[in-house]
Design a protein around this motif. Structure first.
Motif: not given
Length: 199
Positions: A27, A30-31, A33-39, A41-42
């Protein structure tokens, strides 16, 4: 895509340095970088792989004195100038890639924290410290032989003290350091040592 991966590496390493590996949650990343968890794991299979990329990147921008440098320099003063110049170049590279100066002592602490996960990185830090100490000792012995500094000084103790001046830099703020102040302060500390030990 490589740019976004680099951005994740930059911002994640800064979080790890500020909070520690265990203290940094997905979390938090994510905060930052502004990215989601899915991003995430990509680009990375897990938090550990993200940290590994950040540590590798930091190692790639550091500037170290070589064995040849330690042999080539004629005086202790010349070696001190070389060490400061390499630190300045490394700081410039960190500023360009990470967007801020990274305190080496914080980086070393992070590597020690994650040593069970990355024993090879801990070994790299150990080897790096040992090499630095060997270089300082070699240059100090040469300076004693040439009459640049007093022969009665304990080579090992002096080497450790001079090495600590170049690697601690604890008197600056993490986020917004004034790099001119950092390196002028380092020069002043080295100058004080030099004045005390010269013949």
């Amino acid at each position: 895509m490589a740019e976004l991966r680099d951005e994740i590496v930059k911002k994640s390493l800064l979080q790890f340095l500020n909070r520690g590996y265990k203290g940094t949650s997905l979390k938090d990343l994510e905060q930052a970088t502004g990215l989601t968890k899915g991003a995430f794991y990509y680009y990375f299979k897990d938090k550990k792989e993200m940290l590994e990329a950040g540590i590798e990147r930091y190692f790639s921008i550091t500037r170290e004195e070589s064995d040849e440098d330690a042999e080539r320099v004629a005086t202790l003063r010349e070696y001190i100038d070389l060490v400061i110049r390499n630190k300045e170049e490394g700081a410039d590279l960190a500023q360009k890639f990470f967007g801020c100066f990274i305190l080496e002592v914080l980086f070393f602490q992070l590597v020690l924290e994650v040593a069970p996960l990355f024993p090879a990185f801990r070994e790299r830090i150990y080897t790096l410290s040992k090499t630095r100490l060997t270089h300082w000792e070699r240059v100090i012995l040469k300076a004693k032989q040439k009459g640049e500094i007093r022969e009665t000084l304990d080579t090992s103790v002096l080497a450790r003290n001079l090495m600590s001046v170049s690697s601690s830099m604890l008197n600056i703020e993490f986020e917004e350091p004034n790099l001119q102040y950092v390196f002028s302060d380092m020069r002043m500390q080295f100058e004080q040592y030099y004045m005390l030990i010269k013949k």
